[in-house]
Design an enzyme around this catalytic site. Structure first.
Site, PDB file in Angstrom:
ATOM      1  N   GLU A 233       0.830  -1.198   0.000  1.00 28.01           N
ATOM      2  CA  GLU A 233       0.000   0.000   0.000  1.00 28.01           C
ATOM      3  C   GLU A 233       0.870   1.256   0.000  1.00 28.01           C
ATOM      4  O   GLU A 233       1.929   1.300   0.611  1.00 28.01           O
ATOM      5  CB  GLU A 233      -0.945   0.002   1.201  1.00 28.01           C
ATOM      6  CG  GLU A 233      -0.289  -0.120   2.552  1.00 28.01           C
ATOM      7  CD  GLU A 233      -1.294  -0.349   3.675  1.00 28.01           C
ATOM      8  OE1 GLU A 233      -2.222  -1.157   3.483  1.00 28.01           O
ATOM      9  OE2 GLU A 233      -1.142   0.280   4.733  1.00 28.01           O
ATOM     10  N   CYS A 234       0.418   2.234  -0.744  1.00 28.60           N
ATOM     11  CA  CYS A 234       1.019   3.564  -0.809  1.00 28.60           C
ATOM     12  C   CYS A 234       2.524   3.481  -1.107  1.00 28.60           C
ATOM     13  O   CYS A 234       2.917   3.130  -2.212  1.00 28.60           O
ATOM     14  CB  CYS A 234       0.736   4.338   0.470  1.00 28.60           C
ATOM     15  SG  CYS A 234       0.774   6.138   0.233  1.00 28.60           S
ATOM     16  N   GLY A 235       3.397   3.779  -0.134  1.00 32.20           N
ATOM     17  CA  GLY A 235       4.838   3.751  -0.390  1.00 32.20           C
ATOM     18  C   GLY A 235       5.324   2.386  -0.835  1.00 32.20           C
ATOM     19  O   GLY A 235       6.209   2.279  -1.682  1.00 32.20           O
TER      20      GLY A 235
ATOM     21  N   GLY B 275      -1.833  -1.205  -4.121  1.00 34.52           N
ATOM     22  CA  GLY B 275      -2.327   0.087  -4.586  1.00 34.52           C
ATOM     23  C   GLY B 275      -2.060   1.153  -3.537  1.00 34.52           C
ATOM     24  O   GLY B 275      -1.410   0.909  -2.522  1.00 34.52           O
TER      25      GLY B 275
ATOM     26  N   MET C 291       4.502   2.063  -4.419  1.00 27.05           N
ATOM     27  CA  MET C 291       5.440   2.835  -5.229  1.00 27.05           C
ATOM     28  C   MET C 291       6.745   2.066  -5.437  1.00 27.05           C
ATOM     29  O   MET C 291       7.321   2.077  -6.527  1.00 27.05           O
ATOM     30  CB  MET C 291       5.713   4.192  -4.570  1.00 27.05           C
ATOM     31  CG  MET C 291       4.518   5.149  -4.617  1.00 27.05           C
ATOM     32  SD  MET C 291       4.604   6.514  -3.414  1.00 27.05           S
ATOM     33  CE  MET C 291       6.156   7.267  -3.874  1.00 27.05           C
TER      34      MET C 291
END
Length: 459
Positions: free
Chosen positions: A332-334, A430, A337
């Site tokens: 998730e998130c970082g 995501g 990425m």
């Protein structure tokens, strides 16, 4: 069950809630009390200050993520053996979902948990007007639950007169003041406060603040108020704690300065479902831990550590190979990425990442997404056809060329929605952050896939 507890709230963000909460926690710890602390809402950083700096356990309580029963269960099960539980509010006291409701506000949490509230008032530039300000908060809701006031940035000379005025004109206890203390501030950055380890001498600062609060707050009055809290209903183990796969599964969890945004109760639930959590660093460790059955990549600050993450090529390569070979992963998130081919850092450089998600994660000039969402599936994910509604939260300045489209994110109290997330048999990745007690079917499905992967490895 008897549980002394208070909630520290304020009229707005920036009123001093976190600093005063940390100082009060330190003062209570210095008295030898066993203290539990909680943050209202989906904040990751404030609990780090509670936990790492002061040594108290800290969790999140969020009435958007969990039902009233589950919220009370998490409060009781995490703080049942403590002398006092201290909750820190979020934003303004009544500010909730959608910007137009009080749902998931600090007021909502106080109501659900039957907790007395102390209102922190930033008194800078006010005197008699404090009475009107506090009266508004007391009367906005029929039962505001506000039982005390702390006056922040208050002159020691003015305080006795303001205390007399407020207690005479309002049915409220004034429980002390906090003078302006220049060297006890906590700095901020784009996702909130800086991390505790980044502030030189923070422990010394908070020790100093705790000493000041012992002199300027009515500590005995605060403890009496906490003791006045009503009994919590008897806490029984939640079904979610007893469900899910039970064979021992080794789950790798990225944890370092780049990946540091965690809900501690997510770890609690995973362990109750049979997971052994094995922490590792994508920055400092050259290899994954041995014999993993699954991988968790949470959020944090990869954008501040792009060069270090790129330099660790062996880790990036191994994570990419393992996920392409079928190791289950939630990110998730970082963490999401990091799974991209490339990521733009805060320094403007573009860095090679794990290469699992085609495309680049890139910086935007403002918050790309902010606030609560409910996720619903468009296709099967983690072997499940229908996980049901998944409450989640987004807060990021970055975006992706490939956000995914396997789930629909819908904003509460709004008509806004968008597609997001990549969902496969082995991956759910995501930008949204998930709180597992909000929908235990998600960690159940993930661990079920981890168990299947473990079985395939043995075969």
């Amino acid at each position: 069950m008897k549980m002394p507890r208070i909630l520290l709230a304020a009229g707005a963000s920036g009123s001093g809630k976190t600093l005063i909460t940390c100082g009060l926690l330190q003062a209570l710890a210095d008295r030898g009390f066993q203290v539990a602390s909680f943050k209202c809402g989906p904040d990751f950083i404030d609990p780090m200050f509670h936990s790492r700096v002061i040594g108290t356990r800290s969790r999140n309580l969020d009435t958007f993520f969990t039902s009233p029963e589950t919220t009370r269960y998490l409060l009781g099960s995490n703080a049942g053996d403590c002398r006092i539980a201290v909750m820190e509010g979020v934003m303004g006291y009544y500010d909730g979902v959608g910007g137009i409701t009080s749902r998931a506000s600090a007021y909502d949490l106080a109501s659900v948990t039957d907790t007395p509230v102390i209102l922190i008032v930033n008194s800078k530039g006010m005197s008699v007007s404090l009475a009107a300000y506090v009266k508004g908060f007391l009367e906005y809701k029929k039962d505001s639950r506000i039982r005390g006031v702390i006056l922040n940035q208050m002159s020691p000379m003015l305080y006795p007169r303001m205390k007399e005025l407020l207690e005479k004109e309002l049915d409220i206890a004034v429980l002390g003041y906090v003078p302006k203390v220049e060297d006890c501030v906590i700095e901020s950055r784009h996702l909130g406060l800086v991390l505790p380890d980044e502030i030189p001498g923070l422990r010394k600062r908070l020790k100093k603040l705790a000493g000041i609060l012992e002199d300027t707050l009515d500590m005995e009055g605060i403890l009496r108020l906490a003791d006045s809290a009503g009994d919590l209903e008897e806490i029984s183990e939640k079904p979610a704690d007893k469900s899910g796969p039970k064979p021992s599964l080794r789950i790798g969890v990225a944890k370092d300065e780049a990946f540091c945004f965690f809900y501690e109760d997510n770890f609690r639930l995973l362990r109750k479902m049979g997971a052994e959590l094995v922490f590792f660093s994508p920055i400092h460790d050259r290899r994954l831990p041995e014999d993993l059955d699954g991988l968790l990549l949470y959020g944090g600050y990869p954008e501040l550590n792009g060069a270090a993450l790129e330099e660790n090529a062996s880790m990036r390569k191994e994570i990419g190979e393992m996920l392409r070979a079928g190791m289950p992963c939630m990110a998730e998130c970082g963490g999401f990425m990091y799974l991209h081919e490339k990521m733009e850092g805060m320094d403007g450089g573009v860095y090679q990442m794990a290469g699992v998600i085609p495309g680049k994660a890139y910086r935007t000039p403002r918050l790309s997404r902010f606030g609560y969402v409910t996720l619903s599936q468009k296709k099967a994910a983690l072997g499940a056809e229908d996980l049901g509604g998944i409450p989640a939260h987004e807060f990021h300045y970055f975006d992706s060329e490939n956000c995914g489209g396997d789930f629909l994110a819908e904003k509460p109290e709004s008509s806004r929605s968008w597609s997001c997330m990549h969902g496969t048999d082995t991956m759910l990745v995501g930008f949204p952050h998930l709180y597992y007690y909000g929908n235990p079917k998600v960690p159940e499905a993930f661990l079920r896939q981890c168990a299947a992967y473990k079985k395939r490895k043995k075969a």
